[in-house]
Design an enzyme around this catalytic site. Sequence first.
Site: not given
Length: 469
Positions: A160, A375
């Site tokens: 991320e 995720e």
Amino acid sequence: MLKLPKGFVLGGATAAYQCEGATQADGKGKVLWDDYLKEQGRFSPDPACDFYHRYPEDLVLCKQFGIKAIRVSIAWSRIFPEGHGRIEPRGVAFYHRLFDECAELGIEPYVTLHHFDSPDATYRTGDWLNPENIDYFVDFAAFCFKEYGSQVKKWITINEPVSVSTQQYITGTFPPQEHFQFLKALQCEHNFNLAHARVVNLFKKMGCEGEIGIVHALQTVYPASDDVKDRHAADLQDALEIRFYLDGTLEGKYSDTTLQLVNEILEKNGGGELVITDSDRDELDRAADQLDFVGVNYYFSKFVKDFEGKSEFTHNGTGTKGTSVSRLQGIGEVIRKEGIPTTDWDWPIYPQGIYDMLMRITKEYPKTRKIYVTENGLGHKDKFEGKDQLIDDQPRIDYIEQHLEKIAEAIQDGANVQGYFVWSLQDMFSWTNGYNKRYGLFYVDFETQERYPKKSAYWFKELSHAIDS
Ligand code: BGP
């Protein structure tokens, strides 16, 4: 029951700084969070769920509950306490032990090289804005490929990057807490794309076995209405958080439209020009051609309307519904959409968003070979009512099931999704929320460090058996 293909990987996700604890143990170097969290005094990353000492227990739980893969990250500062130069053998040995134990139990590690935890030493010299630190990161990656290459076959360069670039320089929710510095944020984005690309190209040049990918946070952005201004606001927000990264890493080239949108954001926020060299472009281009997979982290979607006022941002870090605000000057305002439920932390629960994102990648980024959902999960204030009481986290089961249904639908419609990692394997520390935002399949009593499987763990086990049979 869910229709997921045979061989579909079911895993649990973790990150070093959020689960290991032991932040000062065995010569580990400081990271950017250590002093920052101490100064804030809200919560401590130690001992988190003490994965540093208790990983054998957690891996046994994985085995017992049909979890075949685990996402872990290597803490850069356990290996290079100062970010470069001196190597700490005790840190190196820890990850060998962890990967050995994974092999012993038949659990495949998916290993991230950077999950939000830059060494303090590189952070203090400009973090990702300083090109020298990109060199150090590449050296760290090369070290890991050589050292752990026989134990690890699935690598992730960076987790991320958007969370770092925007939270460091726009929303101020990560150290150094700067606000609305769009030029810095976007330069950081490009530098992340470049760092990722250099590591991918190195991995391939070294002839390493296995696969390499990147993990992006891809919270789908929708316009709040059909109004042309709202649609443009959604495009700008998307360019800032999603498109610049997808272009850079999956296509290997920023499209003209992406650059136009990014320049518009800069013009409306103090101007400035990004530094992108020809050699950077070449790295991006080569890396996208060689990339093995992209990881999609998806939690929620955003609904955005036109906003021309002054930027304002309030983070809901306590789980008090309705307290978050996000308004970015000349870009857009995130609104609450009627009829869409939200978590206590104001994250809209919108499973359609994951379907739309998987299909977008499939259609608009055709070089993409494989996708993993790396995720997805629900932050929830789980209640522990005694050792003999099952922790009933039905809302988490519903959340995961609804998202997996949409993933199954995307697979049927042509998205090559190979696996799903629930965030998180066990309860752990959350960067800006501390410990009351729990995500785990396994409840952790942070006082005793005892683990208790939640109802969702049993549900996950059944799902795993159903996929195998
Ligand atoms: C992702 C991160 C994870 C994790 C998760 C949940 O952005 O990769 O590290 O923290 O989100 O987020 P939070 O802990 O803020 O609820």
